[in-house]
Motif scaffolding. Structure first.
Motif, mmCIF file in Angstrom:
data_model
loop_
_atom_site.group_PDB
_atom_site.id
_atom_site.type_symbol
_atom_site.label_atom_id
_atom_site.label_comp_id
_atom_site.label_asym_id
_atom_site.label_seq_id
_atom_site.Cartn_x
_atom_site.Cartn_y
_atom_site.Cartn_z
ATOM 1 N N VAL A 381 13.622 9.538 44.706
ATOM 2 C CA VAL A 381 14.252 9.079 43.461
ATOM 3 C C VAL A 381 13.890 7.615 43.243
ATOM 4 N N GLN A 382 13.135 7.352 42.202
ATOM 5 C CA GLN A 382 12.675 5.990 41.945
ATOM 6 C C GLN A 382 13.852 5.054 41.716
ATOM 7 N N GLY A 383 13.671 3.823 42.172
ATOM 8 C CA GLY A 383 14.720 2.823 42.008
ATOM 9 C C GLY A 383 14.144 1.502 41.566
ATOM 10 N N GLY A 384 14.965 0.473 41.660
ATOM 11 C CA GLY A 384 14.520 -0.861 41.305
ATOM 12 C C GLY A 384 14.022 -1.601 42.538
ATOM 13 N N LEU A 385 14.965 -2.025 43.379
ATOM 14 C CA LEU A 385 14.630 -2.620 44.675
ATOM 15 C C LEU A 385 14.934 -1.560 45.735
ATOM 16 N N GLY A 386 13.897 -0.845 46.093
ATOM 17 C CA GLY A 386 14.060 0.336 46.934
ATOM 18 C C GLY A 386 14.103 1.587 46.068
ATOM 19 N N PRO A 387 13.949 2.741 46.714
ATOM 20 C CA PRO A 387 13.913 2.931 48.159
ATOM 21 C C PRO A 387 12.592 2.459 48.789
ATOM 22 N N PHE A 388 12.703 1.743 49.911
ATOM 23 C CA PHE A 388 11.529 1.385 50.703
ATOM 24 C C PHE A 388 11.894 1.452 52.181
ATOM 25 N N GLY A 389 10.901 1.803 52.998
ATOM 26 C CA GLY A 389 11.176 1.904 54.422
ATOM 27 C C GLY A 389 10.093 2.676 55.138
ATOM 28 N N LEU A 390 10.495 3.484 56.108
ATOM 29 C CA LEU A 390 9.572 4.228 56.952
ATOM 30 C C LEU A 390 9.616 5.715 56.629
ATOM 31 N N MET A 391 8.480 6.345 56.704
ATOM 32 C CA MET A 391 8.404 7.807 56.674
ATOM 33 C C MET A 391 8.047 8.225 58.095
ATOM 34 N N THR A 392 9.033 8.662 58.847
ATOM 35 C CA THR A 392 8.825 9.027 60.242
ATOM 36 C C THR A 392 8.556 10.519 60.362
ATOM 37 N N LEU A 393 7.967 10.914 61.473
ATOM 38 C CA LEU A 393 7.705 12.325 61.777
ATOM 39 C C LEU A 393 7.122 13.059 60.569
ATOM 40 N N ALA A 394 6.066 12.460 60.019
ATOM 41 C CA ALA A 394 5.452 12.998 58.800
ATOM 42 C C ALA A 394 4.261 13.898 59.143
ATOM 43 N N SER A 395 4.179 15.015 58.457
ATOM 44 C CA SER A 395 3.020 15.907 58.598
ATOM 45 C C SER A 395 1.859 15.355 57.780
ATOM 46 N N HIS A 396 0.689 15.957 57.977
ATOM 47 C CA HIS A 396 -0.538 15.408 57.399
ATOM 48 C C HIS A 396 -0.466 15.268 55.881
ATOM 49 N N ASN A 397 0.052 16.285 55.208
ATOM 50 C CA ASN A 397 0.132 16.253 53.745
ATOM 51 C C ASN A 397 1.546 15.998 53.236
ATOM 52 N N LEU A 398 2.378 15.462 54.081
ATOM 53 C CA LEU A 398 3.768 15.123 53.747
ATOM 54 C C LEU A 398 4.584 16.339 53.315
ATOM 55 N N GLU A 399 4.226 17.510 53.863
ATOM 56 C CA GLU A 399 5.103 18.669 53.640
ATOM 57 C C GLU A 399 6.440 18.448 54.346
ATOM 58 N N GLU A 400 6.376 17.674 55.439
ATOM 59 C CA GLU A 400 7.576 17.326 56.213
ATOM 60 C C GLU A 400 7.545 15.828 56.531
ATOM 61 N N TYR A 401 8.691 15.202 56.440
ATOM 62 C CA TYR A 401 8.841 13.808 56.877
ATOM 63 C C TYR A 401 10.337 13.475 56.879
ATOM 64 N N THR A 402 10.696 12.498 57.692
ATOM 65 C CA THR A 402 12.077 12.020 57.742
ATOM 66 C C THR A 402 12.084 10.551 57.333
ATOM 67 N N PRO A 403 12.452 10.265 56.079
ATOM 68 C CA PRO A 403 12.426 8.879 55.607
ATOM 69 C C PRO A 403 13.676 8.107 56.050
ATOM 70 N N VAL A 404 13.452 6.877 56.473
ATOM 71 C CA VAL A 404 14.536 5.944 56.792
ATOM 72 C C VAL A 404 14.312 4.731 55.895
#
Length: 518
Positions: A381-404
């Motif tokens: 969901v697009q925002g103004g300042l953020g969301p920004f951070g890490l995409m952890t445990l991400a698959s090659h094509n981002l089918e799966e990832y855990t964003p923090v």
């Protein structure tokens, strides 16, 4: 506890399978709380008073280096979840640094419920000493009131219930795994549980059975009335401060005299179905031990992974002064992303684009406000300042990832709120997984226009520490594609305000050494 050069952890364990039941006290020892030696269980059901389970409790090291274990024994499975009494055990051989054998003396159980709720009378704490008495508390409830009962003893054998509860709070439900300990007003050193004096504040933590979350308060200890009185700076209830706003429960702290630290251990359960747990062969993990101390503001605790964890760091990857614009993703290459320690500082040039905090969010459950907002304001969901951070445990094509990630809001009175989210929603293609979006607000001064984040990534768990441990969130995830070597780590920004990766350090982490002795 710490004894004769070894850290000892005792934990609830079912030796017969990855489901609840047949509970014993498993036992492991370590020189560094990183690499462990698994021993045979320390305490198993063997008496009428613990026939149906040896439940949680605590260890107290008495003067003369004499450890004693308190635990809750189940004498009957009814009324559910069981008829509960308190039992103690002592080492068979004090000279054994492993403490492999424990004895249950004949005067057990040492405490039985009288007027208390027999099915809600459990989890005795580490004892402390003052005014000629040893003291400890037991978690309970009366109807919907959570209670910590106080018991006193002159000889550590005969215990008498105090006239008044140590503390209680209505509408909080059963208090499991209570923990009470002092903290220093200044510095990061921990204090022995019996410490008194000026400049000492106190923490009372309870694990809430109803919500499966914990909360703590900071307060004072009235030695005359022998009661705990929380300060009114934070809520004493479900919406209070938490050690961790994610998958974290039944925590316990202890004082480490060898390094003068207060160490906190937490437990994380699974996000899988019971059948999947059985297939995997495990259910539940202990998280990384954390050092805990009082924030200089005196308003909250700070937590940080113990320094010994850094001995597992291998190859280091760095990023410096990298600008990330809206919609951009920067891969952190060269790190084994399935098992990593990532520490990053973000900066931004302006707070002007921070999105307006929606007053309708006041309708969300008060004790789950951060989680609820993260649920409707995810990483995509697009925002103004953020969301920004890490995409952890991400698959090659981002089918799966855990964003923090962080998201910054501004209120109608032009104040700013910073929210940390750890969102398991896109973590796995397995539809059976429990994939919540966890969230907690971060109490931070944004005048320097920077935010810091450290995430410990370890296959099925992501522990994230914002702003030096002011807010912590743990997620349990089970990707189907992002496993072993098919895992990536990214920095992302989905806000209109560009952010800068001022400094990012990422380390591939070695696997700990575990051995078993039986």
């Amino acid at each position: 506890m710490y004894y004769k050069g070894y850290y000892h952890i005792f934990y609830q364990y079912n030796p017969k399978g990855a489901i609840w039941g047949n509970i014993v006290w498993a036992h492991s020892v370590s020189k560094d709380m990183v690499n462990w030696i698994h021993l045979e269980p320390a305490i198993v059901p063997s008496k009428p008073y613990d026939k149906y389970g040896c439940w949680s409790g605590s260890a107290t090291v008495l003067p003369g280096d004499k450890p004693v274990i308190f635990y809750t024994g189940i004498i009957d499975p009814k009324p559910s979840p069981g008829h509960q009494v308190q039992v103690y055990a002592i080492p068979a051989n004090y000279s054994d640094p492993y403490l492999r054998e424990w004895i249950k003396p004949d005067d057990n159980p040492f405490l039985k419920p009288t007027s208390e709720n027999i099915s809600a009378f459990r989890d005795p704490t580490t004892a402390w000493y003052n005014n000629g008495h040893w003291k400890m508390i037991i978690g309970s409830r009366h109807n919907h009131r959570g209670i910590a009962y106080l018991y006193r003893s002159r000889d550590f054998v005969t215990w008498v219930k105090a006239k008044h509860p140590f503390h209680s709070k209505r509408d909080t439900g059963m208090w499991e795994c209570p923990d009470f300990y002092p903290v220093a007003s200044k510095g990061t050193n921990g204090l022995d549980t019996s410490t008194l004096g000026k400049g000492v504040k106190y923490v009372l933590k309870n694990s809430i059975e109803v919500t499966r979350y914990e909360y703590y308060t900071i307060g004072r200890y009235d030695l005359i009335k022998d009661i705990y009185v929380p300060y009114n700076t934070t809520e004493d209830g479900w919406g209070g401060l938490r050690y961790d706003y994610g998958n974290f429960y039944a925590s316990k702290s202890f004082y480490d005299p060898s390094t003068k630290r207060r160490i906190l251990w937490g437990w994380a359960n699974e996000s899988s179905t019971q059948n999947e747990d059985v297939e995997k062969g495990w259910a539940g993990i202990q998280l990384i031990p954390r050092k805990v101390w009082l924030d200089p503001s005196g308003q909250m605790l700070l937590q940080w992974p113990i320094s010994e964890l850094e001995t597992l760091r291998r190859k280091k990857v760095e990023l410096n002064n990298v600008i990330v614009k809206k919609g951009n993703i920067v891969e952190v290459k060269g790190v084994i992303a399935v098992q990593a320690d990532v520490d990053v500082t973000f900066t931004f040039s302006s707070l002007e684009k921070a999105e307006l905090y929606d007053e309708k969010w006041a309708e969300f459950p008060h004790h789950d406000l951060g989680k609820s907002i993260c649920g409707v304001r995810g990483a995509t969901v697009q925002g103004g300042l953020g969301p920004f951070g890490l995409m952890t445990l991400a698959s090659h094509n981002l089918e799966e990832y855990t964003p923090v990630f962080f998201r910054v809001f501004k209120t109608i009175d032009k104040k700013h709120k910073v929210l940390l989210c750890s969102d398991a929603t896109p973590s796995s293609l397995n539809p059976k997984e429990y994939k919540p979006s966890f969230g907690g607000f971060v109490d931070v001064d944004l005048s320097k226009k920077k935010l810091s984040l450290r995430s410990l990534i370890d296959h099925s768990v992501v522990e994230s520490f914002a702003e030096g441990g002011k807010t912590v969130i743990t997620s349990r995830v089970y990707p189907t594609l992002a496993v072993i070597r098919n895992v990536h780590l990214h920095v992302f920004n989905n806000g209109y305000e560009p952010i800068t990766i001022k400094k990012l350090n990422a380390w591939s982490m070695k696997t700990t050494k575990t051995t078993s002795i039986s």
